[in-house]
Structure formats: C-alpha cells, structure tokens
Design an enzyme around this catalytic site. Structure first.
Site: not given
Ligand code: NDP
Length: 451
Positions: A17, A45, A50, A53, A180, A184, A440, A445
């Site tokens: 991107s 993406c 994105c 997905k 995320y 998802e 409406h 709304e």
């Molecule tokens: P996220 O950052 O959303 O979530 C990571 C999850 O993994 C959290 O629940 C966290 O736990 C856990 N975690 C983090 N580090 C560790 C670790 N070392 N060991 C075990 N668990 C861990 O990451 P995703 O992988 O879901 O997505 C990556 C990024 O991609 C997102 O941050 C987002 O920016 C982007 N994305 C955006 C989307 C959208 O806009 N709709 C869709 C998909 C991805 P906790 O926080 O509870 O400690």
C-alpha cells in the site's frame, strides 16, 4: 554528487500500500522511480489481508442472512456452502487487483523488479539476481509479517497468510491472540461452521477498544458459540498420525484441533534488507525509526507503513507514502501525516468501529466528560428474531461540547463510522449532531438521537 549520476531518483523496496502510492506519486512529480517486490505486487492488504479478508467476511455473513431469510418470508431449500469455490473466486479477484497495481505502476513508468532487494552500500541496492542499482533516495516500505511465538510445534500452526489458501474449512480451529485478526477470523470460521476457540495471553480481547464494545463483542461471540480461553500460553502443539493437532495450553487439558492459527500481532519486516550496511536505527520492536516526515537517521533513506510500526493500517501507510512523495519530489513545502484521530474497524461478526478516545482515555486526559449511549436492537434483528443488540457510544468533552470519541458495534458500523469520523476529526460538537435531522429508519440515526 550530481543526482543524475544515480540510476534512479527513487528506489522503493516493497510494493504494498505505502510503496505503490509513494512510487506512483513520486513518478507523477517527475522522478525516475524503480521498485522491488519479492512476493506479489499489492502487499499484505491486497494479497493476504484487508481485501481477501473482507471478501470472506461477506461470504461468512450469508450464513446468518440465509438463516434470517425465513423470517422475511423466504424459503431456501438445500442451502450449502462451498469453501473451495469462495476461496478460488477470492483469489481470482486478488490476482486481478495485483494486475491493476502493476498496471498503475507501469502507466507511471515505474520500473518494477519482481525480486528481493537489499541495501548494500551508500545509495546502492543489490537485487537477488545480482544486479546493482543506485538511487538518490531509498524508500523502505516492506510492511510487517505475523509474529510467531516460540513454543514446541509452532511449525504446525498457520497464520493469516495461510488461512486464505486452506483446502477445507477446519472442523475445529484454535486461534491464538485476541486482536483484530483473531476476532475477524473467529467470526469467519464460525459462520462457515467451524468450532472456534480463541486463546489469548491476557483476559481481554481488542485491548485498545472501548471496554463496552469489547464486552458486547465477547458476549455476542459466546452466544454464537465461539469459545474463549484467557490467560493462557501455548506449551506445545503436536501433530498426530491422523493429521490433527494435539494442543496443550497452560491451565488446560490437552485438546485436539484441525488447525491452530497464530494471530499474536505483526512485526516489522526488516530481515535481509541490509539495514546494518548503512546503519539504520531501529526501535525496540525492530521497527525502523523515522521522524514526522518518515525520514530515517540516514538523510536519503525513508520508511513508511507497517515497517515503521506507527499505526499498522493500510490507509495510514498510503498517507505516509503520499506525504513522502509530495514532500521529497513535489513542488510544495514538505508536510507530515497527522496520526491523530484515526478511525478504525474490526470486521468481526458484528463489526466494531471506533474513532477518537475511549471513555477511559477521555476521563484520564480531559477529566470532565459526558458519555452518551444507545443500546438498541436493529430492526432487521428484531424481524429475524435475533437477540443481538448494537451499542453506540459518544464521548464529549464537557468543557466545550466537542465530540472526542465515537464507538460503535453493530451491523454496518464501519460504513457508518466513516462519515461520523469526519465530524469528530473536524471537531464538531454534540450540539452539531443534535441539530442534524435523523434519517429514519436507520441504525445510523442513533448517532443524532443520543440524549
Ligand atoms: P493485534 O495487535 O490486534 O492483537 C495481538 C493479540 O495478540 C493481542 O490479543 C495480544 O494480547 C496478543 N499478543 C501480543 N503479543 C503476544 C505474544 N508475544 N504472545 C502471545 N500473544 C501476544 O494483532 P493482530 O495479529 O490481530 O493484527 C496485527 C495488526 O494488523 C493489528 O494491530 C492491526 O493494526 C492490523 N490489522 C487491522 C485490521 C483492520 O483494520 N480491520 C485487520 C487485521 C489486522 P493482549 O493485547 O491481550 O496482551
């Protein structure tokens, strides 16, 4: 040294991107641009994020729509779902989009090298084929890759990269992480008939979102049959003779799954880029450190998008790429991307959308805030006999009536949020919303009827 002494004015590493936008815009400003991509043009993406997905999210939603159809008078006999058909149609569209991105670049005379590139010296890039290229500026836009925690058998697990290519929908799937991607894909697999378990290291999902929305998603997900295991770590994943996976998590008995998907965040893609050859500074998570103009500590090397780990969202990478190209190659003054008040969405079932401060953040930073909330059952759910409720929350700075946050969970909330985010970004007040007549009947709304 005269700039034209280099082969190109800009060499972009990574055509996702951010890289596409920067290369195209730089070329439009008259720069001689080349770009390299080792995988597929379009980046995460378009190729494995994105875009595909969202197509799966649409596909998944039919499960509920077809179920609800009966209440709207439709009888649908013998419905069935064909994963391979959906998967292949999605992949075909991904390939179409990849082609369009390639065309855009070639229409702008950007020279594309479909191979790996490494910085091997000052202003110097070496391609996998051995070709050496020089450039006045280098832009690193290599994105991020799934983080894979260390535990026995992690090689048996998939990430979102592989999820798009599965041969079949897993009957039982365990998803590690609570962010995320976990939420998802939990929604997607669950609608396709998998028994889904989400396992997170902490006791929350979607940590950054307003707790009221998180709780609502958790409650709805549980009702849909998604299981949650909190405060767990993986001890091992062992592949059994029949191909299933034996999983041991802390505080749990061994369990058997057909797939284990890791979604524990994404880490900057910096391996093998040769950053050490020019001494580029990295942050704690391996992200490339940049200033407000996306410039690294090396004067002619810039970085945009996920590799800088500022905000890991496609539209942000695109803005950073645009600002870089305009600032370095455009006629006007350099400008920086405003990273404040960025709206975001989670395409869970139902989706979440958010902009600005959560209630907690607002109370901490502003002190006196007013919170307005609408907890409602969308009309379509009422007719369908579906108990799922939407929740909209608006956070207002009591000192000046400005809206500082809007948070929504419910059908189409990301679509509704995009317009609401304009208002929040523009600094509109609660009174401005009150003065707007409702459309409406809609779900949106609710935003102008909050009292
Ligand atoms: P996220 O950052 O959303 O979530 C990571 C999850 O993994 C959290 O629940 C966290 O736990 C856990 N975690 C983090 N580090 C560790 C670790 N070392 N060991 C075990 N668990 C861990 O990451 P995703 O992988 O879901 O997505 C990556 C990024 O991609 C997102 O941050 C987002 O920016 C982007 N994305 C955006 C989307 C959208 O806009 N709709 C869709 C998909 C991805 P906790 O926080 O509870 O400690």
């Amino acid at each position: 040294m005269d700039d034209t002494a280099y082969d190109f004015d800009l060499f972009t590493i990574g055509i996702g991107s951010g890289g596409v936008r920067a290369s195209r815009v730089a070329a439009a400003h008259g720069a001689r641009v080349a770009a390299a991509e080792e995988y597929r043009v379009g980046g995460t993406c378009v190729i494995r994020g994105c875009v595909p997905k969202k197509m799966l999210v649409y596909g998944a939603h039919f499960a509920e729509d077809l179920e609800d159809a009966k209440q709207f008078g439709w009888d649908i006999e013998g419905k069935s779902f064909d994963w391979v058909r959906l998967r292949d149609i999605v992949q075909r569209d991904v390939t179409r989009l990849e082609g369009l991105y390639g065309e855009t670049l070639s229409n702008h005379n950007v020279t594309v090298f479909e191979e790996r590139a490494e910085i091997t010296g000052d202003h110097e890039i070496t391609l996998a084929s051995g070709k050496v290229i020089t450039a006045t500026y280098i832009l690193i836009a290599t994105g991020a890759k799934p983080h894979m925690p260390e535990f026995e058998g992690n090689e048996h697990c998939i990430t979102s990269n592989e999820a798009f290519h599965l041969e079949e929908v897993p009957k039982r799937v365990l998803i590690a992480g609570g962010g995320y991607i976990a939420n998802e894909f939990a929604g997607i697999f669950n609608e396709f008939g998998s028994k889904v378990t989400i396992a997170n290291r902490s006791d929350v999902i979607l940590r950054a979102y307003d707790p009221a929305l998180r709780d609502r998603l958790l409650q709805i997900s549980l009702t849909k049959g998604i299981e949650f295991c909190f405060n767990v770590e993986f001890e091992y994943v062992r592949k059994q003779e029949d191909g299933t996976l034996l999983v041991k998590m802390t505080n749990h008995e061994e369990r058997v799954y057909d797939q284990v998907m890791i979604a524990t965040g994404r880490v900057p893609n910096i391996d093998g880029l040769g950053l050490e050859n020019v001494g580029i500074e990295l942050g704690r998570k391996g992200e490339i450190k940049v200033d407000a103009y996306s410039k690294t500590n090396i004067d002619y090397i810039y970085a945009v998008g996920d590799v800088t780990d500022r905000v890991q969202l496609t539209p942000v990478a695109i803005r950073e790429g645009q600002a870089f190209a305009d600032s370095v190659f455009g006629p006007d003054k350099p400008y920086a991307v405003d990273h404040s008040c960025i709206p975001s969405a989670v395409f869970s079932h139902p989706p979440i959308a958010s902009v600005g401060m959560t209630e907690g953040e607002a109370r901490n930073s502003l002190g006196n805030v007013r919170v307005f909330q609408s907890d409602f059952r969308p009309m379509k759910n009422v007719v369908a006999g579906r108990s799922e409720r939407g929740l909209y929350k608006m956070i207002v700075d009591a000192a000046n009536d400005k809206i500082v946050g809007v948070h929504m969970i419910g059908p189409e909330s990301p679509e509704i949020m995009q317009a609401a985010a304009v208002a929040v970004k523009a600094g509109l007040t609660k009174a401005d919303f009150d003065a707007t007549t409702a459309i409406h009947p809609t779900m949106a709304e609710e935003l102008v009827l909050l009292r």
